[in-house]
Structure formats: C-alpha cells, structure tokens
Design a protein around this motif. Structure first.
Motif, PDB file in Angstrom:
ATOM      1  N   GLY A  52     122.402 -76.867 -70.068  1.00  0.00           N
ATOM      2  CA  GLY A  52     121.978 -78.165 -69.539  1.00  0.00           C
ATOM      3  C   GLY A  52     121.065 -78.068 -68.336  1.00  0.00           C
ATOM      4  N   VAL A  53     120.290 -76.983 -68.246  1.00  0.00           N
ATOM      5  CA  VAL A  53     119.408 -76.798 -67.089  1.00  0.00           C
ATOM      6  C   VAL A  53     118.170 -77.677 -67.257  1.00  0.00           C
ATOM      7  N   THR A  54     118.127 -78.763 -66.508  1.00  0.00           N
ATOM      8  CA  THR A  54     117.028 -79.721 -66.582  1.00  0.00           C
ATOM      9  C   THR A  54     116.865 -80.380 -65.215  1.00  0.00           C
ATOM     10  N   ASP A  55     115.661 -80.797 -64.906  1.00  0.00           N
ATOM     11  CA  ASP A  55     115.392 -81.512 -63.667  1.00  0.00           C
ATOM     12  C   ASP A  55     116.297 -82.745 -63.584  1.00  0.00           C
ATOM     13  N   VAL A  56     117.111 -82.812 -62.543  1.00  0.00           N
ATOM     14  CA  VAL A  56     118.083 -83.901 -62.413  1.00  0.00           C
ATOM     15  C   VAL A  56     117.398 -85.262 -62.406  1.00  0.00           C
ATOM     16  N   SER A  57     116.202 -85.325 -61.842  1.00  0.00           N
ATOM     17  CA  SER A  57     115.502 -86.614 -61.771  1.00  0.00           C
ATOM     18  C   SER A  57     115.125 -87.147 -63.145  1.00  0.00           C
ATOM     19  N   GLN A  58     115.168 -86.266 -64.180  1.00  0.00           N
ATOM     20  CA  GLN A  58     114.793 -86.676 -65.528  1.00  0.00           C
ATOM     21  C   GLN A  58     115.990 -87.033 -66.406  1.00  0.00           C
ATOM     22  N   PHE A  81     115.206 -72.358 -79.051  1.00  0.00           N
ATOM     23  CA  PHE A  81     114.111 -72.577 -78.111  1.00  0.00           C
ATOM     24  C   PHE A  81     113.448 -71.235 -77.812  1.00  0.00           C
ATOM     25  N   MET A  82     112.135 -71.234 -77.810  1.00  0.00           N
ATOM     26  CA  MET A  82     111.397 -70.009 -77.540  1.00  0.00           C
ATOM     27  C   MET A  82     111.438 -69.681 -76.052  1.00  0.00           C
ATOM     28  N   PRO A  83     111.738 -68.436 -75.695  1.00  0.00           N
ATOM     29  CA  PRO A  83     111.698 -68.043 -74.282  1.00  0.00           C
ATOM     30  C   PRO A  83     110.309 -68.277 -73.699  1.00  0.00           C
ATOM     31  N   ALA A  95     116.726 -68.984 -73.277  1.00  0.00           N
ATOM     32  CA  ALA A  95     115.508 -69.739 -72.957  1.00  0.00           C
ATOM     33  C   ALA A  95     115.823 -70.776 -71.889  1.00  0.00           C
ATOM     34  N   GLN A  96     114.972 -70.883 -70.914  1.00  0.00           N
ATOM     35  CA  GLN A  96     115.123 -71.874 -69.854  1.00  0.00           C
ATOM     36  C   GLN A  96     114.208 -73.063 -70.137  1.00  0.00           C
ATOM     37  N   GLY A  97     114.709 -74.254 -69.886  1.00  0.00           N
ATOM     38  CA  GLY A  97     113.868 -75.443 -69.994  1.00  0.00           C
ATOM     39  C   GLY A  97     113.416 -75.758 -71.404  1.00  0.00           C
TER      40      GLY A  97
END
Length: 206
Positions: free
Chosen positions: A88-94, A26-28, A61-63
């Motif tokens: 696993g950093v992702t919006d919990v609602s998703q 994943f690209m930063p 890379a984040q997200g």
C-alpha cells in the motif's frame, strides 16, 4: 520468497473452486501492470504450473499503477473477485482520490480484497479502505526477516512492528471507514466461495 510460496500454495489450494483466473504484476521501476495471460484461464494442471513459473520470476515493485491494474482486471467479464497483494505504498495525499477512482471503475460491484504485506500504518489504512468500500475483506501479513524463521502469526490484522500505532490507527480506520460507508457503499453483497489467499499463507506455517 515467502510471498511467492504463499501465492503458489493459494493456487493449489483454492483455484480448483474457480472456472478461470488471471494474474497481474507491476513492473519494477515503471510500476506498469503486466498480465500473466491474454485472457482468463481455466485452472488446469498446465496453467497452474505456468502460473507458478511466472510467480517465481516476480520482483518487488514500488509505486505500482493500481488503478490501471484494476481496470485490466475488471475488463474481464468473467472476473468475479479481485485480490490485491501490496504494502500500500502510495502518496497519502492521493488516497481519497484513489478510493473514488476505484469506486468509479468498479461499476459491477466486484469484491476487491486486499492482503497487506508488511504495510506501514497509512498503507494499511488505504488497503483497508479499498476493501471496505468494495465489498471485500482485508488482512495484514508480516513476514520474518533474513533468518528464515517461520512466518509470523497470520491471524493478527496488525503487524508486530506497528503495535505502537494501534491506538490512533484504530480510531482513524474506524473514522475513515464510516465516511466511506456513507459515501460509497451500497448494501453489502453476499459473497460465496471467496478465494482466501490468507489460508494459503497459513499453510506455509504447517
């Protein structure tokens, strides 16, 4: 540094069991996935060396756009397993939508394994559920800090920093896993010759 070293050890220790492989990063900043090679590549000495050089240039890379990366991987007809190395950093609602979308992409029922790198509790939950609903395995890996000490115990699936979350998280994982099994999983497939990146990580300690 530790993750790069572990990935390179996995290449040397495990890729000789495969006829071809591919890497995606994943690209930063943008989180866009980028392929290492245009196609699946036989694990020759030259290819392994080129992959090592590529790994040396990896940046956090984040997200990351996880669904796009999985789509790219599954577009290779020779792809028989996928490994996701992530916090696993992702919006919990998703999370629920991500799980449904991955199941929609994975029509060939390719095993998807996840290696959690210092995951927070909800990130670990997402990665566990991705694996559980796609015939895969999950393991969590915590790394030592800046002192350069040896890598922490790889056998534990729960990092020491998150020990205080164990009770509620275990119940939540079990509950979500059961829901996913009821909704998504078909009969579990026999998985032979799996590439276990965690074995490469454990070699870092020896």
């Amino acid at each position: 540094t530790y993750v790069r070293a572990a990935l390179k050890r996995a290449l040397h220790a495990q890729m000789n069991m495969k006829t071809s492989f591919q890497l995606i990063r994943f690209m930063p900043g943008s989180g866009e996935p980028r392929l290492w090679s245009k196609s699946m590549t036989p694990p020759t000495d030259e290819a392994i060396q080129a992959a090592e050089d590529w790994i040396d240039n990896l940046l956090p890379a984040q997200g990351g756009q996880l669904l796009t990366a999985i789509h790219y991987a599954l577009a290779h007809n020779d792809c028989d397993e996928i490994y996701i190395v992530s916090a696993g950093v992702t919006d919990v609602s998703q999370h629920d939508q991500i799980l449904r979308d991955i199941r929609g992409l994975n029509t060939r029922e390719v095993p998807i394994h996840c290696v959690g790198v210092n995951p927070e509790p909800m990130g670990e939950l997402l990665l566990r559920n991705i694996s559980e609903s796609n015939h895969g395995d999950f393991c969590s890996k915590a790394f030592s800090g800046g002192s350069g000490d040896a890598i922490r115990d790889a056998a534990s699936s729960i990092s020491s920093q998150d020990a205080r979350w164990t009770s509620w998280r275990t119940n939540l994982v079990n509950e979500k896993s059961k829901e996913l099994c009821d909704s998504f999983k078909k009969q579990r497939m026999s998985i032979g010759g799996q590439i276990r990146i965690i074995e490469g990580m454990q070699r870092e300690e020896s």
